[in-house]
Design a protein around this motif. Structure first.
Motif, PDB file in Angstrom:
ATOM      1  N   SER A 243      -8.670  -1.279  -6.916  1.00 41.60           N
ATOM      2  CA  SER A 243      -7.590  -0.391  -6.500  1.00 41.60           C
ATOM      3  C   SER A 243      -6.952   0.255  -7.715  1.00 41.60           C
ATOM      4  O   SER A 243      -6.881  -0.332  -8.796  1.00 41.60           O
ATOM      5  CB  SER A 243      -6.540  -1.200  -5.732  1.00 41.60           C
ATOM      6  OG  SER A 243      -5.370  -0.453  -5.585  1.00 41.60           O
TER       7      SER A 243
ATOM      8  N   LEU B 182      -8.181  -0.658   2.678  1.00 41.20           N
ATOM      9  CA  LEU B 182      -6.968  -1.103   3.369  1.00 41.20           C
ATOM     10  C   LEU B 182      -7.308  -1.579   4.777  1.00 41.20           C
ATOM     11  O   LEU B 182      -6.816  -2.630   5.226  1.00 41.20           O
ATOM     12  CB  LEU B 182      -5.949   0.045   3.427  1.00 41.20           C
ATOM     13  CG  LEU B 182      -4.704  -0.190   4.294  1.00 41.20           C
ATOM     14  CD1 LEU B 182      -3.910  -1.390   3.775  1.00 41.20           C
ATOM     15  CD2 LEU B 182      -3.822   1.041   4.344  1.00 41.20           C
TER      16      LEU B 182
ATOM     17  N   GLU C 262       0.827  -1.203   0.000  1.00 43.71           N
ATOM     18  CA  GLU C 262       0.000   0.000   0.000  1.00 43.71           C
ATOM     19  C   GLU C 262       0.865   1.258   0.000  1.00 43.71           C
ATOM     20  O   GLU C 262       0.595   2.215  -0.725  1.00 43.71           O
ATOM     21  CB  GLU C 262      -0.906  -0.016   1.240  1.00 43.71           C
ATOM     22  CG  GLU C 262      -2.085   0.922   1.170  1.00 43.71           C
ATOM     23  CD  GLU C 262      -3.185   0.438   0.244  1.00 43.71           C
ATOM     24  OE1 GLU C 262      -4.078   1.243  -0.072  1.00 43.71           O
ATOM     25  OE2 GLU C 262      -3.143  -0.738  -0.176  1.00 43.71           O
TER      26      GLU C 262
ATOM     27  N   GLN D 293      -9.006  -4.949   4.565  1.00 47.06           N
ATOM     28  CA  GLN D 293      -8.049  -5.996   4.211  1.00 47.06           C
ATOM     29  C   GLN D 293      -7.179  -6.381   5.407  1.00 47.06           C
ATOM     30  O   GLN D 293      -6.951  -7.568   5.676  1.00 47.06           O
ATOM     31  CB  GLN D 293      -7.175  -5.521   3.049  1.00 47.06           C
ATOM     32  CG  GLN D 293      -6.294  -6.624   2.479  1.00 47.06           C
ATOM     33  CD  GLN D 293      -5.494  -6.144   1.290  1.00 47.06           C
ATOM     34  OE1 GLN D 293      -5.189  -4.957   1.163  1.00 47.06           O
ATOM     35  NE2 GLN D 293      -5.130  -7.049   0.412  1.00 47.06           N
TER      36      GLN D 293
END
Length: 975
Positions: free
Chosen positions: A828, A262, A250, A265
Motif C-alpha cells: 500500500s 481493500l 483507508e 481485506q
C-alpha cells in the motif's frame, strides 16, 4: 481458655517490648496447632488492646500491621474489627484505623472456601457503614466547631472522605459491595440511611470542596445496585471495530489505493470474524459517516466526502461479486440502510456537517450502481425525509447559500474525465485554451475537489501523468513573442505547483512513473526525488543535484540581481529551477559578507516569486535543507530569506492567475517548512491561504516518552472500543518513530496484560486494524521474533495463559492469513518503504542454507528438555521438516514464507517436548484458530508450512481430543 491466653500473650509482649517479628515467632510457639488466628479473633484482640487509652498503643498496632502483612489474619477479620470501634471522638485512634485500612483496601483478596469470600464482602460492607458513620460524626464535629469559631475536625473529616473515595473508586470493591448487598439486604438499608444522614449533614456546611467530595462518594455508592445492568449494556456487542478501523484507515490515509486490496481485506475480516452481511455493510457506512463528521475542514473533509460517495459504492459493487450463499446482496444492502436509518443522531450530525441530505445522495448513488432496487430506494428515501422533518435546523436559511461538498464531489467526478480528455489534446495547437481550463481549476476549492474525485475513482495517477507531460511540453521553445512566453511560463508554473500539491497531499508515489518505463526521466520526477523536502526525508544541501553548471548559475544570479523583473522570453524554466539553489547560496554568501544589503535581497526575492511561483518553491526547498545543517547562530539570514519568499508580491505587474497560484505556493511552502521550523523553534507567518493546513501534523505531546504515548492512546482506544482518525495518525507516527519491532512488541505486551475475556477480544480486533498500518512488516516481527521469544522462554509462559494467550493466538493467525493472502500484491502507498538491511535481518534469523543452523534452531537445540527432539539442528533442517512437494511449490527465499516455516517447526518441537505448559496450550489455540479461519476449498493456506510430524504429535498432545489438532489433516491435500 485460648482467648484468655491470647490476651495474656499480647499483654506479655507489650510488657517485655517484643519486636513485631519476635511477637509473631513467640505467638506461633504459644499456639502451635489447632484453630486459626481468625477463629481466635486475633485482629479484634489486638485492636481491643491497642485502643484502650486516649491514643492508640503503637507497639500493639505494629503487631497488627505485621499480622496483616504476613497474612496471619485475613482482611475480612481486620475490617470487621475496625467496624466495631464506635468512639469517633478519639481522633488519633480513628486516624490509626484509617491508616490500617489504607494498607490493603486497594488490593482486597481472600484464600479459602466460598464462605470466606462471602465473608470478605460482608466485612467490606460493614467497613463502608463504619466509614459513613465516622464521616458523618466528623462532619457534625466540624460544623459545631465552625459555630464556635474553631476549625477542629476538618483534618479528620478530610481523611475520612479521602479513604471513602479510595475504597469506592475501585470497581472491584464496588463489585464486592454489590455481592454483599444481595446477601445482606438489611445492612444495605442501613448504608442508604447513613448516606441520607451524611447528605443532610453536608448540606449545612459551607465548604464546597468537601461537599463535592461527599457527593462523589454518594454517587459511587448509589451506582452499586445498578452495576450489573450497566455492565451488561457495556459488554453487548453493537459493532465490529475491525471493519470500522479498516475503513477509517483507508479513508484517512489511503484514498488513492486500489479498491481490490481493500475489498479482499474487508472480506477476510468478515470471514474471520463471521460477521453477518447486513451488519458488515452497516459497519462500513457507520465508519464512513464517523470519518466524515470528525474530518478536519478543508482538504481532509473533501477526501472523506469523495471516499464515502464515490469509492465506497464502487467497493460494494466489487463485494457484490463475492459468493453470498443463498442471499441476495442487494437485500443485505437494503437491510443495512434500514439499520442505518435508526441511527438518527449520527445521520443528523452528518447532514449538519455536509449541509445536505447525505442518505438521499448515497441512496441515489447506490441505486445507479445496482446495489438497491428502485422500490427499496424510494422506501428508504421516504423514511429519511420523514425523519428529517423532526429536525428543522437541518434546513435553516443561513445554510442555503453554502454548496454542499457531496454534491460538488459527485459533479466533479465527470469533470475529471473531461479534463483528462482535454489534456490528451495537442498542447501546441491551443496553449491559451488549455491555460483557461487550468485557470478555472485553480479557482476556489476546485483543484482539491477534482483531485479528491480523481483519487477516489483511481484516476489520480493518470491526472498526474498528464500534468507531467504538460510540464515536459514547456521545455520546447520555438521563436516566441512575449505573450507566448508568458503562456509557456504559466503552463510550467501551474503544472509544477499542481504536481507539488498532489505529492504533498496524496504521496509522491502517485507522481512516479512505473519502474518498467523506459526513456528519459521527466524533470519534475527528478526534482521531486532529489530536491523536494518530505516527511522523514533528509536532504543534503551539498548534493550534486543542487550544484548545476556554474555558468548557468552566474547568469541566473545576474538576472535576479540586476533586472527589475524576471525575463520570460526563451527562458528555460527547468534549468532555472535546478540552478536556483546554487544561486541562492551565492546570494546568501554575498549577504552574509556584506556585499549585498537587505534591500537588494528583497529585490531578488521579489524577482524570484514575482512571475513564476515555482522558483520560490525550489529556492525554499534548498533553504530548508541548508538550515538543517547550520548552527543556532548561523540560521538567521537563511530563515529571513524564507520569510521573504513565502509572502506574495503586491504588484500589478504579475502574470495571470497570480493570486490563485500564490495560494497553492503558500500551502506547499508551509508543508515544506513545518519540520525545520519545529526543530529550530522558529515561527514564520504564512499568508492566509483559505486552504487547510496540516491537520494531523505534530500530534505527539512534547517532553513525553513515546512508550507512554503508545500505551496511553491504546488504553483510550480500548476503552472506547473503536479507533478514530486522530488515533490512527498517532499510531502511524509512533510506528515510524519507534520502528516496527518496538511498536509491535509494546502493543503485544499491552494485550498480554488484559485479564478480562471480553476486553482481550476487543483488543485483538483493534490491534489487527492498527497493524494494518504496515501488516507485512508487523507480521514478520510478530511471527519471527515476538512469538518465538514467548514460546521458548519459560519465564514468559505464564503470560500465554487464557484469556490473553487465546487472544494472542487469534491475533497471530489473523495477521499471518492477511499477510500471506496479500503479500504477493503491491504494498500500500501508505506503508513506508523499508530498507534492504531490515529484510536481511530475517535472512540472518532464518538463513537460506539449510546446513547452517539458524538462530531459532540454535535456541531450540539449547533447551535441555528438548534435547531428544532436536539433538542436532541439522537433523531437523527445514528441508527434512517440509515435504518435497512443499519445497517445490513454496518460494523459501520469501521472508514471510521462511518465518511461517520456522514458526511451524517451533510448534512441532513444542508438541514433541517432554514438558507441557501454557506454551503447549497456546500452540493448540493457534492451530485451532488456523483451522477455524480456513476458507472452504482454498489452496495455499498457511497450514501448508506445517511439517508432517506436527499432525501425529498434535494427536498425542490432544489426549483423545485429536479433533482439535488433527483437523489440519483435511488441509494436507493442498500440497
Amino acid at each position: 481458655m485460648k482467648v484468655v491466653n491470647l490476651k495474656q500473650a499480647i499483654l506479655q509482649a507489650w510488657k517485655e517490648r517484643w519486636s513485631d517479628y519476635q511477637w509473631a515467632i513467640n505467638m506461633k510457639k504459644f499456639f502451635p496447632k489447632g484453630a486459626t488466628w481468625d477463629i481466635l479473633n486475633l485482629a479484634e484482640a489486638l485492636l481491643e488492646q491497642a485502643m484502650i487509652g486516649p491514643s492508640p498503643n503503637p507497639l500493639i498496632l505494629s503487631y497488627l500491621k505485621y499480622a496483616i502483612s504476613s497474612q496471619m489474619v485475613s482482611y475480612s477479620t481486620v475490617l470487621t474489627a475496625i467496624s466495631k470501634f464506635d468512639d469517633f471522638s478519639r481522633d488519633l485512634c480513628i486516624q490509626a484505623l484509617l491508616d490500617i485500612m489504607d494498607m490493603f483496601c486497594d488490593r482486597l483478596s481472600c484464600h479459602g472456601k466460598a464462605e470466606e469470600c462471602i465473608g470478605l464482602c460482608r466485612a467490606l460492607l460493614s467497613a463502608l457503614h463504619w466509614l459513613l458513620r465516622c464521616t458523618t460524626a466528623s462532619a457534625e464535629r466540624f460544623r459545631e466547631g465552625l459555630e464556635m469559631g474553631a476549625t477542629t475536625g476538618e483534618k479528620q473529616l478530610t481523611m475520612c472522605l479521602q479513604r471513602l473515595n479510595k475504597l469506592l473508586s475501585s470497581t472491584k470493591n464496588r463489585a464486592l459491595l454489590h455481592i454483599a448487598k444481595l446477601e445482606e439486604a438489611s445492612s444495605w438499608t442501613a448504608i442508604e440511611q447513613s448516606l441520607l444522614k451524611l447528605g443532610e449533614t453536608f448540606a449545612s456546611l459551607s465548604n464546597c470542596h468537601l461537599q463535592n467530595q461527599a457527593e462523589e462518594c454518594g454517587t459511587l455508592i448509589r451506582s452499586i445496585p445498578i452495576m450489573l445492568s450497566m455492565h451488561s449494556e457495556q459488554l453487548h456487542k453493537t459493532g465490529f471495530p475491525t471493519v470500522h478501523a479498516v475503513v477509517l484507515l483507508e479513508g484517512t490515509m489511503n484514498l488513492t489505493g486500489e479498491m481490490q486490496p481493500l475489498v479482499e481485506q474487508l472480506m477476510m475480516v468478515k470471514r474471520m470474524q463471521r460477521i453477518p452481511s447486513p451488519l458488515f455493510v452497516l459497519e462500513i457506512w457507520k465508519a464512513c459517516f464517523v470519518g466524515l463528521i470528525e474530518s478536519p475542514e478543508g482538504t481532509e473533509e473533501l477526501k472523506w466526502t469523495a471516499f464515502t460517495f464515490l469509492k465506497i459504492p464502487q467497493v460494494l459493487v466489487k463485494l457484490k461479486k463475492y459468493p453470498q450463499g443463498d442471499k441476495d446482496f442487494t437485500e443485505d444492502v437494503n437491510c443495512a440502510f434500514e439499520f442505518l436509518l435508526k441511527l438518527t443522531p449520527l445521520l443528523d450530525k452528518a447532514d449538519q456537517r455536509c449541509n445536505c441530505d447525505c442518505i438521499n445522495l448515497l441512496l441515489q448513488e447506490c441505486s445507479k450502481q445496482g446495489l438497491l432496487s428502485d422500490v427499496n430506494t424510494s422506501n428508504l428515501m421516504a423514511k429519511r425525509t420523514a425523519d428529517r422533518e423532526h429536525a428543522p435546523w437541518l434546513k435553516s436559511a443561513e445554510n442555503a447559500n453554502i454548496q454542499p461538498n457531496p454534491g460538488l464531489i459527485l459533479r466533479a467526478e465527470p469533470t475529471v474525465t473531461n479534463i483528462l480528455k482535454t489534456m490528451d489534446a495537442d498542447h501546441s495547437k491551443s496553449p491559451e485554451g488549455l491555460l483557461g481550463v487550468l485557470g478555472h481549476m485553480l479557482s476556489g476549492k476546485s483543484l482539491d475537489l477534482l483531485l479528491a474525485a480523481a483519487a477516489a475513482t483511481g484516476k489520480l495517477k493518470s491526472f498526474a501523468r498528464k500534468f507531467i507531460s504538460l510540464n515536459e511540453f514547456t521545455k520546447h521553445i520555438n521563436a516566441e513573442n512575449s505573450k507566448a512566453a508568458s503562456v509557456r511560463a504559466l503552463l510550467f508554473d501551474i503544472s509544477f505547483l499542481m504536481l507539488c500539491h498532489v505529492a504533498q497531499t496524496y504521496g509522491s508515489e502517485v507522481i512516479l512513473s512505473e519502474s518498467s518505463t523506459v526513456g528519459e526521466v521527466p524533470f519534475f520526477e527528478t526534482w521531486m526525488q532529489t530536491c523536494m523536502p518530505e516527511e522523514g526525508k533528509i536532504l543534503n544541501p551539498d548534493h550534486p543535484c543542487f550544484r548545476p553548471d556554474s555558468t548557468k548559475v552566474e547568469s541566473l544570479v545576474a538576472l535576479l540581481n540586476n533586472s527589475s523583473e524576471m525575463k520570460l522570453v526563451q527562458m528555460k524554466w527547468q534549468e532555472a529551477c535546478l540552478s536556483i539553489s546554487a544561486a541562492i547560496l551565492e546570494i546568501l554568501n554575498a549577504w552574509e559578507n556584506g556585499v549585498l544589503a537587505f534591500e537588494s535581497i528583497q529585490k531578488i526575492t521579489d524577482n524570484i516569486k514575482g512571475k513564476v511561483c515555482s522558483l520560490a518553491v525550489c529556492a525554499v526547498a534548498w533553504l530548508v535543507a541548508h538550515v538543517r545543517m547550520l548552527g543556532l547562530d548561523e540560521r538567521e539570514k537563511s530563515l529571513q530569506m524564507i520569510r521573504q519568499l513565502v509572502g506574495p508580491l503586491y504588484s500589478e505587474n504579475t502574470l495571470q492567475f497570480y493570486n490563485e497560484r500564490v495560494v497553492i505556493m503558500s500551502s506547499i511552502l508551509e508543508h515544506m517548512c513545518a519540520d525545520v521550523l519545529q526543530q529550530t523553534a522558529t515561527q514564520i507567518k504564512f499568508p492566509t491561504t483559505g486552504m487547510d493546513t496540516m491537520p494531523y501534523w505534530n500530534l505527539l505531546p512534547p517532553k513525553r516518552p513515546i512508550k507512554e504515548v503508545l500505551t496511553g492512546i491504546f488504553a483510550e482506544v480500548l476503552e472506547k472500543g473503536w479507533v478514530d482518525s486522530r488515533s490512527i495518525h498517532v499510531f502511524d507516527t509512533l510506528l515510524h518513530m519507534g520502528g516496527v519491532y518496538w511498536f509491535c512488541n509494546n502493543l503485544v505486551k499491552e494485550l498480554l496484560k488484559e485479564t478480562r475475556k471480553e476486553y482481550t477480544l476487543r483488543a485483538v480486533e483493534l490491534l489487527y486494524s492498527i497493524f494494518c498500518l504496515d501488516m507485512q512488516q508487523v507480521t514478520l516481527i510478530l511471527l519471527g521474533h515476538i512469538l518465538p521469544n514467548l514460546l521458548t522462554d519459560s519465564a514468559k509462559w505464564h503470560s500465554l495463559m487464557d484469556p490473553p494467550g487465546t487472544a494472542l493466538a487469534k491475533l497471530a493467525v489473523w495477521c499471518a492469513l492477511s499477510s500471506y493472502s496479500s503479500h504477493k500484491g503491491q504494498a500500500s502507498s501508505r506503508q513506508k518503504k523499508r530498507h534492504r538491511e531490515d529484510i536481511e535481518d530475517y535472512i540472518s534469523l532464518f538463513p537460506l542454507d539449510d546446513t547452517q543452523p539458524s538462530k531459532l534452531m540454535r535456541l531450540l537445540s539449547s533447551n535441555e528438555d528438548d534435547a531428544n527432539v532436536l539433538s542436532s539442528p541439522t537433523d531437523r533442517s527445514m528441508s527434512s521438516s517440509l515435504s518435497a512437494s512443499q519445497l517445490h511449490t513454496v518460494n523459501m527465499r520469501d521472508p514471510l514464507n521462511r518465518v511461517l516455516a520456522n514458526l511451524f517447526l517451533l510448534i512441532s518441537s513444542i508438541l514433541g517436548a517432554r514438558t507441557a505448559g501454557p506454551h503447549t496450550q497456546f500452540v493448540q489455540w493457534f492451530m485451532e484458530e488456523c483451522v477455524d479461519c480456513l476458507e472452504q476449498g482454498s489452496r495455499g493456506s498457511i497450514l501448508q508450512f506445517m511439517p508432517f510430524t506436527t499432525v501425529s504429535l498434535g494427536a498425542e498432545v490432544g489426549d483423545g481430543r485429536s479433533g482439535a489438532l488433527c483437523c489440519p489433516l483435511g488441509c494436507y491435500p493442498t500440497f
